[in-house]
Design a protein around this motif. Structure first.
Motif, PDB file in Angstrom:
ATOM      1  N   VAL A   1       0.855  -1.188   0.000  1.00  0.00           N
ATOM      2  CA  VAL A   1       0.000   0.000   0.000  1.00  0.00           C
ATOM      3  C   VAL A   1       0.888   1.235   0.000  1.00  0.00           C
ATOM      4  CG1 VAL A   1      -1.753   1.320   1.246  1.00  0.00           C
ATOM      5  CG2 VAL A   1      -1.841  -1.188   1.212  1.00  0.00           C
ATOM      6  N   ILE A   2       0.694   2.116  -1.031  1.00  0.00           N
ATOM      7  CA  ILE A   2       1.497   3.328  -1.162  1.00  0.00           C
ATOM      8  C   ILE A   2       0.744   4.503  -0.552  1.00  0.00           C
ATOM      9  CG2 ILE A   2       2.594   4.928  -2.771  1.00  0.00           C
ATOM     10  CD1 ILE A   2       2.832   2.638  -4.742  1.00  0.00           C
ATOM     11  N   THR A   3       1.396   5.197   0.359  1.00  0.00           N
ATOM     12  CA  THR A   3       0.795   6.356   1.016  1.00  0.00           C
ATOM     13  C   THR A   3       1.659   7.583   0.764  1.00  0.00           C
ATOM     14  OG1 THR A   3      -0.094   4.947   2.772  1.00  0.00           O
ATOM     15  CG2 THR A   3      -0.008   7.332   3.194  1.00  0.00           C
ATOM     16  N   THR A   4       1.045   8.644   0.218  1.00  0.00           N
ATOM     17  CA  THR A   4       1.771   9.894  -0.019  1.00  0.00           C
ATOM     18  C   THR A   4       1.671  10.782   1.208  1.00  0.00           C
ATOM     19  OG1 THR A   4       1.334   9.787  -2.396  1.00  0.00           O
ATOM     20  CG2 THR A   4       1.956  11.927  -1.481  1.00  0.00           C
ATOM     21  N   VAL A   5       2.800  11.016   1.834  1.00  0.00           N
ATOM     22  CA  VAL A   5       2.845  11.862   3.038  1.00  0.00           C
ATOM     23  C   VAL A   5       3.003  13.332   2.644  1.00  0.00           C
ATOM     24  CG1 VAL A   5       4.054  12.305   5.203  1.00  0.00           C
ATOM     25  CG2 VAL A   5       3.859   9.962   4.335  1.00  0.00           C
ATOM     26  N   GLU A   6       3.908  13.614   1.689  1.00  0.00           N
ATOM     27  CA  GLU A   6       4.120  14.956   1.161  1.00  0.00           C
ATOM     28  C   GLU A   6       4.266  14.870  -0.352  1.00  0.00           C
ATOM     29  OE1 GLU A   6       7.536  16.718   2.917  1.00  0.00           O
ATOM     30  OE2 GLU A   6       6.708  16.844   4.935  1.00  0.00           O
ATOM     31  N   SER A   7       3.850  15.923  -1.066  1.00  0.00           N
ATOM     32  CA  SER A   7       3.990  15.958  -2.513  1.00  0.00           C
ATOM     33  C   SER A   7       4.451  17.337  -2.951  1.00  0.00           C
ATOM     34  CB  SER A   7       2.670  15.592  -3.192  1.00  0.00           C
ATOM     35  OG  SER A   7       2.799  15.631  -4.603  1.00  0.00           O
ATOM     36  N   ASP A   8       5.731  17.438  -3.308  1.00  0.00           N
ATOM     37  CA  ASP A   8       6.322  18.701  -3.781  1.00  0.00           C
ATOM     38  C   ASP A   8       6.023  19.865  -2.839  1.00  0.00           C
ATOM     39  OD1 ASP A   8       7.385  17.463  -6.041  1.00  0.00           O
ATOM     40  OD2 ASP A   8       5.576  17.809  -7.217  1.00  0.00           O
ATOM     41  N   ILE A   9       6.328  19.645  -1.579  1.00  0.00           N
ATOM     42  CA  ILE A   9       6.117  20.675  -0.565  1.00  0.00           C
ATOM     43  C   ILE A   9       7.371  21.545  -0.465  1.00  0.00           C
ATOM     44  CG2 ILE A   9       5.623  21.149   1.856  1.00  0.00           C
ATOM     45  CD1 ILE A   9       3.298  19.952   0.305  1.00  0.00           C
ATOM     46  N   ALA A  10       7.197  22.849  -0.696  1.00  0.00           N
ATOM     47  CA  ALA A  10       8.319  23.784  -0.606  1.00  0.00           C
ATOM     48  C   ALA A  10       8.455  24.284   0.826  1.00  0.00           C
ATOM     49  CB  ALA A  10       8.106  24.963  -1.543  1.00  0.00           C
ATOM     50  N   SER A  11       9.689  24.356   1.295  1.00  0.00           N
ATOM     51  CA  SER A  11       9.934  24.833   2.654  1.00  0.00           C
ATOM     52  C   SER A  11      11.382  25.238   2.799  1.00  0.00           C
ATOM     53  CB  SER A  11       9.586  23.749   3.685  1.00  0.00           C
ATOM     54  OG  SER A  11      10.436  22.627   3.531  1.00  0.00           O
ATOM     55  N   ASP A  12      11.660  25.990   3.845  1.00  0.00           N
ATOM     56  CA  ASP A  12      13.053  26.305   4.173  1.00  0.00           C
ATOM     57  C   ASP A  12      13.677  25.092   4.848  1.00  0.00           C
ATOM     58  OD1 ASP A  12      12.856  28.897   3.213  1.00  0.00           O
ATOM     59  OD2 ASP A  12      12.180  29.692   5.132  1.00  0.00           O
ATOM     60  N   THR A  13      14.973  24.982   4.727  1.00  0.00           N
ATOM     61  CA  THR A  13      15.706  23.911   5.375  1.00  0.00           C
ATOM     62  C   THR A  13      16.908  24.504   6.086  1.00  0.00           C
ATOM     63  OG1 THR A  13      16.745  21.750   5.034  1.00  0.00           O
ATOM     64  CG2 THR A  13      17.137  23.446   3.349  1.00  0.00           C
ATOM     65  N   GLU A  14      17.649  23.677   6.779  1.00  0.00           N
ATOM     66  CA  GLU A  14      18.802  24.186   7.521  1.00  0.00           C
ATOM     67  C   GLU A  14      19.827  24.780   6.559  1.00  0.00           C
ATOM     68  OE1 GLU A  14      20.518  21.338  10.080  1.00  0.00           O
ATOM     69  OE2 GLU A  14      18.737  21.081  11.326  1.00  0.00           O
ATOM     70  N   ASP A  15      20.257  25.996   6.849  1.00  0.00           N
ATOM     71  CA  ASP A  15      21.289  26.633   6.029  1.00  0.00           C
ATOM     72  C   ASP A  15      22.622  25.933   6.239  1.00  0.00           C
ATOM     73  OD1 ASP A  15      19.457  28.518   5.105  1.00  0.00           O
ATOM     74  OD2 ASP A  15      19.882  29.906   6.746  1.00  0.00           O
TER      75      ASP A  15
END
Length: 411
Positions: free
Chosen positions: A249-263
């Protein structure tokens, strides 16, 4: 002359088309922004990337902006280069060979006044190109293990503007403004028992960095120099997708979610170099560089950043008996370098050592030359969870020199 410009244009187009491709194929490029890339100009690869104290009197020295104060008048210098690298990766259970080729840099420089010079260059700073399969790793605070499969590409580019000024016959100073930018992609599958978590991430980076350089001539044969690369922050943002697979069973948790990350943080780096000429034929260059990665307070899931020490020793020789004799103007070079590395995996350093040889073949009666260098090196080691890399590298740099604003004596 038209043929020369056509050839040069083709080189530039080939370089720009290939610039976005990954260079390093090292598994250690999994860490941080990838493996740092040595894209040195002119004959510097032949002397194992030593040359902080060398002036830019007949080539572009990318190791110290202060060298630009010695650019010869009315000369326009251009440098373009590439590398062919063959690497054998060895672990305690298997080995694998990989080959790649990449244009490494493009640069030009010219004098601004009798005492100053300016240069612009574009080259890779780091390269992340890795493929890891069935790597077994322990689950934190547990006796269980999980399996990692990962593939990545990309890296950072270095676009810099440098200016050098000769204060007097002995002292020159220089500064570089560096724009670091690039993109990395990272796809990883984590398998625990019958469950798979797939994370696909694309990260964009950009930042500015300053470099200060100084060269001081003690006498006509002995020069000392130093460089200071300022610590800086590389801004990062990401687009991420996450999926899980359990019991088919395939579950999509996130799909092309833009966010800041650690610099990402670049450390303070201090370099020191000396250059000594003997009897106008033999020249010695020695460099030592210290990178303070500990102070960036960064770590990786699979390793830590540690302070880095780098040593480089090089020799060049030119006969110079008769400057009108082509064979007497050929320059030979050799060198050795050792790098403690800035990664520590499970408490073990990933260090690097290499030896190099090269030749500089002059073109016509100018500073133009074809620079060919070969180096053999080892990175990492077998055992303790590390991989040993044995690599053969051939560097080819084309250094072109043109004379501006000088009236011809014979038409």
């Amino acid at each position: 002359m038209e043929n020369k410009y056509a050839f040069l244009s083709c080189l530039i187009l080939m370089y720009l088309n290939s610039f976005s491709q990954s260079i390093s194929s090292s598994p250690y490029s999994l860490y941080g922004l990838g493996s740092l890339y040595d894209s040195d100009f002119g004959s510097i690869p032949a002397i194992s990337s030593s040359g902080i104290a060398l002036p830019s009197d007949d080539f572009i020295n990318n190791l110290n902006p202060a060298s630009l104060g010695y650019l010869p008048q009315n000369h326009f210098m251009f440098d373009i280069g590439g590398k062919a690298i063959g690497t054998t990766f060895q672990s305690s259970s298997k080995s694998e060979k990989r080959n790649n080729f990449q244009f490494s840099h493009i640069a030009f420089a010219f004098p601004v006044t009798k005492k100053s010079g300016f240069s612009v260059s574009l080259r890779p700073y780091s390269s992340a190109s890795f493929k890891i399969s069935n790597l077994k790793l322990p689950v934190e605070n547990s006796s269980e293990y999980y399996t990692l499969d990962a593939i990545g590409a990309g890296g950072l580019n270095n676009f810099d503007f440098s200016y050098g000024y000769k204060i007097n016959k002995k002292l020159s100073v220089g500064v570089s403004a560096v724009l670091l930018f690039g993109t990395t992609t990272d796809d990883r599958n984590y398998t625990v028992a019958n469950s798979i978590t797939a994370i696909s991430k694309k990260t964009n980076y950009n930042g500015l960095r300053a470099t200060l350089g100084i060269q001081y001539k003690i006498d006509s044969t002995f020069t000392i120099a130093t460089t200071f690369k300022a610590p800086t922050r590389i801004n990062a943002s990401k687009v991420q997708s996450v999926q899980t697979v359990a019991n088919e069973v395939i579950t999509t948790v996130e799909s092309d979610i833009a966010s800041d990350t650690e610099d990402y943080y670049m450390p303070l780096e201090i370099g020191f170099g000396i250059s000594k000429r003997f009897k106008n034929n033999l020249n010695l260059s020695f460099d030592y560089e210290k990178s303070f990665w500990n102070s960036t307070n960064q770590s990786e899931l699979y390793g830590d950043f540690v302070n880095q020490d780098r040593f480089a020793l090089g020799f060049t020789f030119m006969n110079k008996k008769n400057v009108r004799n082509y064979w007497d103007r050929i320059q030979f070079g050799t060198g050795f370098n050792f790098d403690t590395g800035y990664l520590e995996v499970d408490g073990k350093r990933v260090n690097n050592g290499a030896v190099s040889f090269g030749i500089s073949l002059p073109i016509e009666n100018t500073f133009s030359a074809v620079n060919i260098a070969y180096s053999y090196g080892q990175n990492g080691k077998i055992g303790d969870g590390l991989i040993k890399e044995n690599y053969h590298k051939v560097s080819l740099n084309l250094s072109l020199d043109g004379i501006w604003f000088v009236r011809r004596k014979i038409e």
